[in-house]
Design a protein around this motif. Structure first.
Motif, short mmCIF file in Angstrom:
data_model
loop_
_atom_site.label_atom_id
_atom_site.label_comp_id
_atom_site.label_asym_id
_atom_site.label_seq_id
_atom_site.Cartn_x
_atom_site.Cartn_y
_atom_site.Cartn_z
N GLY A 163 0.83 -1.21 0.00
CA GLY A 163 0.00 0.00 0.00
C GLY A 163 0.85 1.25 0.00
O GLY A 163 0.57 2.22 -0.73
N ARG A 164 1.89 1.24 0.82
CA ARG A 164 2.75 2.43 0.88
C ARG A 164 3.57 2.60 -0.41
O ARG A 164 3.78 3.72 -0.87
N ALA A 165 4.00 1.47 -0.97
CA ALA A 165 4.74 1.56 -2.24
C ALA A 165 3.85 2.13 -3.34
O ALA A 165 4.31 2.88 -4.20
N MET A 166 2.56 1.80 -3.28
CA MET A 166 1.63 2.35 -4.27
C MET A 166 1.55 3.86 -4.16
O MET A 166 1.32 4.56 -5.16
N GLY A 167 1.70 4.36 -2.94
CA GLY A 167 1.63 5.80 -2.72
C GLY A 167 2.70 6.57 -3.48
O GLY A 167 2.58 7.78 -3.67
N HIS A 168 3.75 5.87 -3.91
CA HIS A 168 4.82 6.53 -4.66
C HIS A 168 4.60 6.48 -6.16
O HIS A 168 5.38 7.06 -6.91
#
Lengths: 177, 101
Positions: free
Chosen positions: A114-119
């Motif tokens: 999820g956090r990687a998607m934020g990038h």
């Protein structure tokens, strides 16, 4: 087309209250996975349902309804993200990394994904959400976002490669740039 | 651990499962689109009392205006009478003076 106060749905649709209850998870989750912000996702989902209420008379079928909701939420999320120039409220660098390698279905891994998607850029991120949350194929995503199918395929391929590489670097203990 | 394509796609699906919004979400949305006609209205008895109160207020108002008008006319008549009496007194006074001369 905006209508004044349409309070009734067309014959093939359930009452508005049932529509909200039935589709709230889908609409909210698109916002949540795209923005990673609960209150903003709820606000945008609410706007989408209020917009639906104004346009109920134009909705022709349950399939049309689902597509309308997906498209409205998708647009609102991308617009909101561009307006606020917000990539993600949680930076990947601020997250504590687990010392052990992640296992399949590991909640840590889900959080990292999820956090990687934020990038990812907005459009790539939304394509990933539509592909893996909504299980849409590239043709459906292309239609929803009004882009060529080839663009969807290449963008998804690139987005997944970037995310995989990023998560791999985290596994290997390197900086996740 | 390597993220091979299949596992990674499965992990993405696991990470992107649908979530429910807050419990009050649906009610909040529904309340906002509820037309005025469907909102709870005051009971018939309350509306009857309100109508009576409005009618009574109107009657009191009309009665007050009528009474004030009567009072104002009375005052006006009184002033005219006093003026007439003063003029009469002054005239009689003048007549009396002339008779003495």
């Amino acid at each position: 087309m905006l209508l004044a106060v349409p309070s009734k749905t067309s014959a093939s649709l359930p009452p508005f209250a049932d529509i909200v209850r039935q589709h709230q998870a889908m609409v909210y989750s698109i916002g949540w996975h795209f923005l990673r912000d609960r209150s903003t996702a709820e606000d945008l989902a609410q706007d989408v349902f209020l917009g639906l209420h104004r346009n109920l008379a134009a909705i022709e079928s349950p399939v049309h309804l689902t597509n309308w909701l997906r498209q409205a939420m998708t647009r609102r999320c991308i617009d909101w993200s561009r307006r606020s120039a917000q990539k993600s409220r949680i930076s990947l660098e601020s997250v504590h990394e687990p010392s052990e390698p992640a296992r399949v279905n590991d909640p840590f891994l889900s959080g990292q994904i999820g956090r990687a998607m934020g990038h990812l850029p907005e459009r790539s991120r939304m394509m990933v959400v539509l592909r893996y949350q909504e299980d849409l194929d590239p043709n459906e995503i292309a239609e929803l976002l009004a882009v060529p199918v080839g663009t969807v395929k290449s963008t998804l391929h690139r987005a997944l490669a970037v995310m995989r590489a990023r998560l791999q670097r985290i596994r290997n203990g390197a900086s996740p740039k | 651990m390597n993220f091979d394509e299949m596992n990674f796609e499965q992990e993405l699906k696991n990470a992107l499962t649908r979530k429910e919004p807050a419990k009050w979400f649906a009610e909040r949305v529904i309340r906002q689109v509820e037309p005025l006609g469907q909102r709870p209205r005051p009971s018939a008895r309350l509306r009857q009392w309100a109508s009576l109160a409005v009618a009574a207020s109107l009657m009191c108002g009309v009665f007050g205006v009528v009474r004030y008008e009567e009072y104002r006319k009375g005052q006006q008549a009184k002033q005219q009478l006093m003026l007439a009496l003063r003029i009469t007194a002054r005239t009689l006074d003048n007549v009396g003076k002339k008779l003495k001369e």
